[in-house]
Enzyme design. Structure first.
Site, PDB file in Angstrom:
ATOM      1  N   ASN A   1       0.836  -1.199   0.000  1.00 14.29           N
ATOM      2  CA  ASN A   1       0.000   0.000   0.000  1.00 14.29           C
ATOM      3  C   ASN A   1       0.865   1.241   0.000  1.00 14.29           C
ATOM      4  OD1 ASN A   1      -0.420   1.930   2.510  1.00 14.29           O
ATOM      5  ND2 ASN A   1       0.215  -0.065   3.327  1.00 14.29           N
TER       6      ASN A   1
ATOM      7  N   PHE B   1      -1.641   8.208   4.487  1.00 10.76           N
ATOM      8  CA  PHE B   1      -2.445   8.795   5.576  1.00 10.76           C
ATOM      9  C   PHE B   1      -3.724   9.459   5.053  1.00 10.76           C
ATOM     10  CE2 PHE B   1       1.454   9.533   8.565  1.00 10.76           C
ATOM     11  CZ  PHE B   1       1.387   8.206   8.960  1.00 10.76           C
TER      12      PHE B   1
ATOM     13  N   SER C   1       5.670   5.005   8.767  1.00 12.65           N
ATOM     14  CA  SER C   1       5.036   4.778   7.468  1.00 12.65           C
ATOM     15  C   SER C   1       5.989   5.210   6.364  1.00 12.65           C
ATOM     16  CB  SER C   1       3.726   5.564   7.347  1.00 12.65           C
ATOM     17  OG  SER C   1       3.241   5.497   6.017  1.00 12.65           O
TER      18      SER C   1
ATOM     19  N   ASN D   1       5.078   5.919   3.384  1.00 15.27           N
ATOM     20  CA  ASN D   1       4.283   6.517   2.311  1.00 15.27           C
ATOM     21  C   ASN D   1       4.106   8.018   2.417  1.00 15.27           C
ATOM     22  OD1 ASN D   1       3.875   3.952   1.147  1.00 15.27           O
ATOM     23  ND2 ASN D   1       2.272   3.538   2.657  1.00 15.27           N
ATOM     24  N   THR D   2       4.700   8.637   3.431  1.00 12.86           N
ATOM     25  CA  THR D   2       4.758  10.090   3.548  1.00 12.86           C
ATOM     26  C   THR D   2       6.230  10.476   3.511  1.00 12.86           C
ATOM     27  OG1 THR D   2       2.714  10.241   4.836  1.00 12.86           O
ATOM     28  CG2 THR D   2       4.251  12.086   4.991  1.00 12.86           C
TER      29      THR D   2
ATOM     30  N   LYS E   1       5.320   3.344  16.946  1.00  6.95           N
ATOM     31  CA  LYS E   1       5.382   2.286  15.945  1.00  6.95           C
ATOM     32  C   LYS E   1       6.609   2.491  15.077  1.00  6.95           C
ATOM     33  CE  LYS E   1       2.442  -0.342  12.802  1.00  6.95           C
ATOM     34  NZ  LYS E   1       1.052  -0.493  12.286  1.00  6.95           N
TER      35      LYS E   1
ATOM     36  N   ASN F   1       6.001  -1.719  11.419  1.00  2.00           N
ATOM     37  CA  ASN F   1       5.210  -1.241  10.294  1.00  2.00           C
ATOM     38  C   ASN F   1       5.601  -2.029   9.039  1.00  2.00           C
ATOM     39  OD1 ASN F   1       3.548   0.489   8.655  1.00  2.00           O
ATOM     40  ND2 ASN F   1       3.985   2.184  10.044  1.00  2.00           N
TER      41      ASN F   1
END
Length: 352
Positions: free
Chosen positions: A111, A115, A173, A175-176, A211, A240
């Site tokens: 994915n 966010f 994460s 993805n940022t 996390k 994560n």
């Protein structure tokens, strides 16, 4: 898995992954998904983690119900606790679609959501309206265009923390852009200081977790352990998603984003054990990453986890997996004549 669940999963897998995800949330909210009505529990399974009383140690990981739209139904899905979100101070759409990919051959998911959520205010309202029951936590995120991302985490605590049973600082994460830079010791210590100050403003203090990523080296893990101990953090969630693509077979293996599911199990469990060693077992750890069976849940416990979380495996095995794993753990504890805390960390050396 019963026939109804099997047919439901088969139908969802015929759809685009994100559409299937959204449809499952709507089905849960509408009461269309058969659920057990509560968690499996026993004297062996019930445990306390960071002051949270869990009927069993099997939780739902963040990322599934980002906006707390199905929280009431999920509280009856067999889990011992839930983690919702991630929530950012302001609503944001996330990254462009497509951004969710199944790797069925690998029992994995990639994915790159970024966010996407409706914002902390809307999520807080839904958390406040939920019924009493199992602990429900909120994963904290930062807005992509924020000029002070560290301050965003504290802001979400102030906006929604009073309606959660715990909060998780998500600096892992992938993805940022540059979010993982906040895992560095100086940046993380400053961020956690803001979060802990924000927690102090709440009517009741809630546990604060962090996390972390599975892609940290030993030095990075040691630094996070030191910062967490100094900051008085209540727990660490390991881990994560990963940026690694080792050994994948699925057609979507080259898609950008975070990889979760079965390929992550060994990597995340090794990190879990290293973290347990680095903290000397002084901070409760929650093991997540590739858990799809009773044996894998058991290994997370042996590697140092006090509780575990599921997400990607649910896509392939359905929500009944939570109950199956909890019941399996209870059966194994009964056979071995042990309590849950006796298992935690008992096999760390096997994973170092």
């Amino acid at each position: 898995m019963n026939m109804i669940e099997r047919l439901g999963l088969s139908g969802l897998h015929r759809l685009d992954p994100e559409r299937a995800h959204d449809l499952s949330i709507r089905a849960l909210g509408a009461g269309l998904v058969p659920l057990p009505g509560g968690p499996v529990t026993s004297e062996r399974l019930a445990t306390t983690v960071a002051g949270l009383n869990l009927p069993n140690p099997v939780g739902l990981a963040a990322g599934y119900d980002k906006n707390a739209k199905a929280v009431t139904a999920l509280m009856r899905a067999g889990f011992g606790f839930l983690e919702l979100g991630a929530a950012t101070p302001r609503p944001q759409p996330g990254n462009p679609k497509p951004r969710l990919f199944r790797l069925t051959k690998d029992q994995a998911v990639i994915n790159r959501f970024g966010f996407n959520n409706e914002g902390a205010t809307a999520i807080a309202e839904r958390l406040a309206a939920r019924p009493k029951g199992i602990p429900v936590g909120l994963n904290l995120g930062a807005n992509k265009d924020s000029v002070d991302r560290a301050a965003d985490f504290a802001a979400v605590v102030e906006m929604a923390g009073a309606h959660a049973d715990f909060v998780t600082v998500n600096v892992s994460s992938p993805n940022t852009e540059k979010l993982r830079d906040l895992q560095g010791p100086t940046a993380l210590a400053a961020l956690l200081d803001q979060v802990m100050n924000a927690r102090a403003s709440l009517p009741t203090a809630v546990p604060v977790f962090v996390k972390i990523a599975p892609d940290l080296d030993d030095t990075g893990l040691d630094q996070i352990a030191s910062v967490a101990l100094n900051a008085g953090i209540d727990g660490i969630i390991a881990t994560n998603t990963t940026l690694s693509r080792d050994g994948l077979q699925g057609a979507n293996a080259k898609e950008a984003g975070g990889l979760s599911g079965q390929p992550l199990f060994n990597k995340s469990t090794h990190v879990l054990a290293k973290l347990y060693q680095a903290t000397n077992g002084k901070i409760p750890l929650i093991g997540v990453g590739g858990v799809g069976s009773v044996d894998q849940a058991w290994e997370k416990l042996r590697a140092g986890a006090s509780a575990i979380q599921l997400y990607s495996a649910l896509i392939y095995q359905g929500f009944s997996l939570a109950t199956r794993i909890a019941q399996g753990l209870d059966d194994r504890l009964a056979v071995e004549g042990r309590q849950l805390p006796e298992v935690t960390g008992s096999g760390v050396k096997d994973w170092l």
